[in-house]
Write a protein that holds these residues in place. Structure first.
Motif, mmCIF file in Angstrom:
data_model
loop_
_atom_site.group_PDB
_atom_site.id
_atom_site.type_symbol
_atom_site.label_atom_id
_atom_site.label_comp_id
_atom_site.label_asym_id
_atom_site.label_seq_id
_atom_site.Cartn_x
_atom_site.Cartn_y
_atom_site.Cartn_z
ATOM 1 N N SER A 30 0.775 -1.200 0.117
ATOM 2 C CA SER A 30 0.017 0.196 0.014
ATOM 3 C C SER A 30 0.922 1.272 -0.123
ATOM 4 O O SER A 30 0.378 2.369 -0.806
ATOM 5 N N ASP A 31 1.985 1.185 0.645
ATOM 6 C CA ASP A 31 2.801 2.382 0.527
ATOM 7 C C ASP A 31 3.468 2.527 -0.661
ATOM 8 O O ASP A 31 3.796 3.688 -1.272
ATOM 9 N N ALA A 32 3.905 1.414 -1.389
ATOM 10 C CA ALA A 32 4.444 1.496 -2.730
ATOM 11 C C ALA A 32 3.620 1.989 -3.770
ATOM 12 O O ALA A 32 3.691 2.782 -4.557
ATOM 13 N N SER A 33 2.226 1.840 -3.428
ATOM 14 C CA SER A 33 1.020 2.200 -4.102
ATOM 15 C C SER A 33 0.961 3.673 -4.071
ATOM 16 O O SER A 33 0.919 4.513 -5.185
ATOM 17 N N LEU A 34 0.983 4.323 -3.000
ATOM 18 C CA LEU A 34 0.635 5.629 -2.511
ATOM 19 C C LEU A 34 1.883 6.616 -3.075
ATOM 20 O O LEU A 34 1.722 7.354 -3.808
ATOM 21 N N LEU A 35 3.260 6.070 -3.308
ATOM 22 C CA LEU A 35 4.467 6.778 -3.798
ATOM 23 C C LEU A 35 4.082 6.667 -5.260
ATOM 24 O O LEU A 35 4.674 7.666 -5.745
ATOM 25 N N THR A 36 3.918 5.635 -5.795
ATOM 26 C CA THR A 36 4.019 5.497 -7.295
ATOM 27 C C THR A 36 2.959 6.459 -7.769
ATOM 28 O O THR A 36 3.201 7.046 -8.771
ATOM 29 N N TRP A 37 1.678 6.233 -7.214
ATOM 30 C CA TRP A 37 0.894 7.299 -7.821
ATOM 31 C C TRP A 37 0.908 8.749 -7.495
ATOM 32 O O TRP A 37 0.461 9.725 -8.323
ATOM 33 N N GLY A 38 1.514 8.972 -6.460
ATOM 34 C CA GLY A 38 2.138 10.129 -6.320
ATOM 35 C C GLY A 38 3.106 10.759 -7.165
ATOM 36 O O GLY A 38 3.091 11.906 -7.592
ATOM 37 N N ALA A 39 3.904 9.883 -7.771
ATOM 38 C CA ALA A 39 4.993 10.245 -8.731
ATOM 39 C C ALA A 39 4.327 10.330 -9.855
ATOM 40 O O ALA A 39 4.528 11.486 -10.627
ATOM 41 N N LEU A 40 3.435 9.784 -10.231
ATOM 42 C CA LEU A 40 2.448 9.868 -11.568
ATOM 43 C C LEU A 40 1.746 11.285 -11.463
ATOM 44 O O LEU A 40 1.569 12.011 -12.313
#
Length: 413
Positions: free
Chosen positions: A169-179
């Protein structure tokens, strides 16, 4: 109607269908989907309205084509099989080495550098994705979501491989923040030289991906909207309901009858509180604008250092977005539907707000190019707005602290 600069054609020789869609995408991004007619699109390319139907079955199909082909090209770019073309036909491959020492392995910098090249060549896509995909036909909406997930999933897995300590879930948050950083360039007109712009976006993205998120607090998260002051409960209820419906369906798809039904109030009774839909949208915009103005004034008069002033701005902005999610969504996504005078005032205020944030950011982290600072400010706003309004992240117990951390990362580098 004078056409804006449309999205660049896809890799290879563009078809007439692609050219029409590119012009339409520019119009949708500039004026809003519902404010552009089939006749507007046809006129912009020198066709009659009926001639457009030889290529698309309608305006909704044009929007679906834009989003689906844009996502397809992003997928090809990430697979290494696509080459990004600029409007003049030049190849715009991303710099694979950009930010390679920013804490991610070699694949992530290359992937995001390629995506940065794509969005610099097609800045309208972020606006279409964020604001206009609500207007897709149901089947197209499902397919667009599925293709977006297919793009995001490998990026999330790649981040987990490079940072195995991260929860999914943290990796998802960071990835969508990057996008969100990449998509933010559709929110403003600040432009750098192509290579410099791509490198800056890639560097900000890699900073996001390297961020250490704060631990979850022991106390339960605050309830969104808990800080609202309800001087008139029914009026506040109508405002909240209308903002939610505008966010979910879009301003033009919502009627006063829809609002009345959602508020359990007869349609005519609404008019004792608001004169109509436009009045509701104006009130929502003014509410958020006034809150943001108060936040800036409080930070400006606090008498603390530039770094602490920036922290005050960040904290108050995150609180505002989380407390007023639906009103914030209406403020940023539906402002083009306001009357001319209100729309011009909103744009002046947003420009002044971004300028003040850039001034404080420059003072807190000096020796920065002014354009770079402005790009960072808009990227920081986008990260908070997008993640706070994404359903899968809404219940994260540390979301407020996480958003503050990410905002500071984007601004300070």
């Amino acid at each position: 109607m004078t056409p804006p600069s449309g999205a660049a054609p896809r890799s290879g020789r563009p078809t007439r269908r692609d050219q029409l869609a590119a012009i339409a995408g520019g119009l949708f991004a500039r004026d809003g989907y519902h404010n552009v007619s089939v006749q507007d699109i046809a006129a912009a390319v020198g066709l009659s309205g009926p001639a457009l139907y030889r290529h698309f079955r309608g305006k909704q199909a044009v929007l679906a084509h834009l989003l689906l082909t844009g996502l397809d090209e992003a997928g090809r770019v990430l697979d290494g099989g696509g080459r990004v073309l600029g409007g003049d036909g030049r190849v715009l491959d991303g710099d694979a080495d950009a930010g390679a020492d920013a804490g991610a392995g070699p694949e992530l910098p290359e992937s995001y550098a390629r995506l940065a090249a794509l969005v610099v060549a097609r800045p309208e896509f972020g606006m279409l994705w964020r604001r206009e995909r609500r207007h897709l036909a149901p089947d197209d909406a499902t397919e667009v979501t599925a293709r977006a997930v297919r793009i995001g999933a490998p990026l999330i897995r790649a981040l987990q491989e490079h940072r195995p300590e991260l929860k999914p879930s943290d990796a998802s948050l960071l990835t969508w923040g990057a996008l969100s950083v990449l998509g933010s360039i559709s929110d403003h007109s600040v432009r750098l030289a192509r290579t410099a712009f791509e490198k800056l976006l890639t560097a900000i993205v890699l900073d996001i991906l390297a961020t250490d998120l704060p631990p979850a607090p022991g106390a339960p998260p605050a309830v969104a909207g808990a800080r609202r002051t309800a001087l008139d409960a029914r009026r506040e209820q109508l405002l909240a309901v209308s903002a939610r419906l505008f966010r979910e369906r879009g301003f033009h798809a919502v009627t006063m009858e829809h609002i009345g039904a959602a508020a359990d109030m007869a349609g005519p009774s609404i008019y004792t509180h608001f004169s109509g839909k436009v009045d509701l949208l104006q009130t929502a915009a003014h509410r958020i604008q006034e809150r943001l103005r108060q936040n800036s004034e409080a930070a400006q008069t606090a008498g603390v250092s530039a770094s602490d002033t920036l922290d005050l701005l960040i904290g108050s902005y995150v609180d505002t977005v989380l407390d007023y999610r639906d009103l914030v969504a209406a403020y940023f996504a539906e402002g083009h539907n306001l009357p001319d005078r209100d729309r011009a005032e909103l744009r002046r205020f947003q420009s002044a707000l971004a300028a003040y944030w850039a001034e404080v950011t420059s003072a807190a982290a000096p020796v920065r190019d002014p354009k770079e600072v402005r790009v960072r400010v808009h990227a920081a706003f986008a990260v908070v707005n997008d993640l706070a309004l994404t359903h899968q992240f809404a219940s994260r117990p540390a979301l407020a602290a996480e958003l503050r951390t990410l905002m500071r990362t984007v601004l300070a580098g």
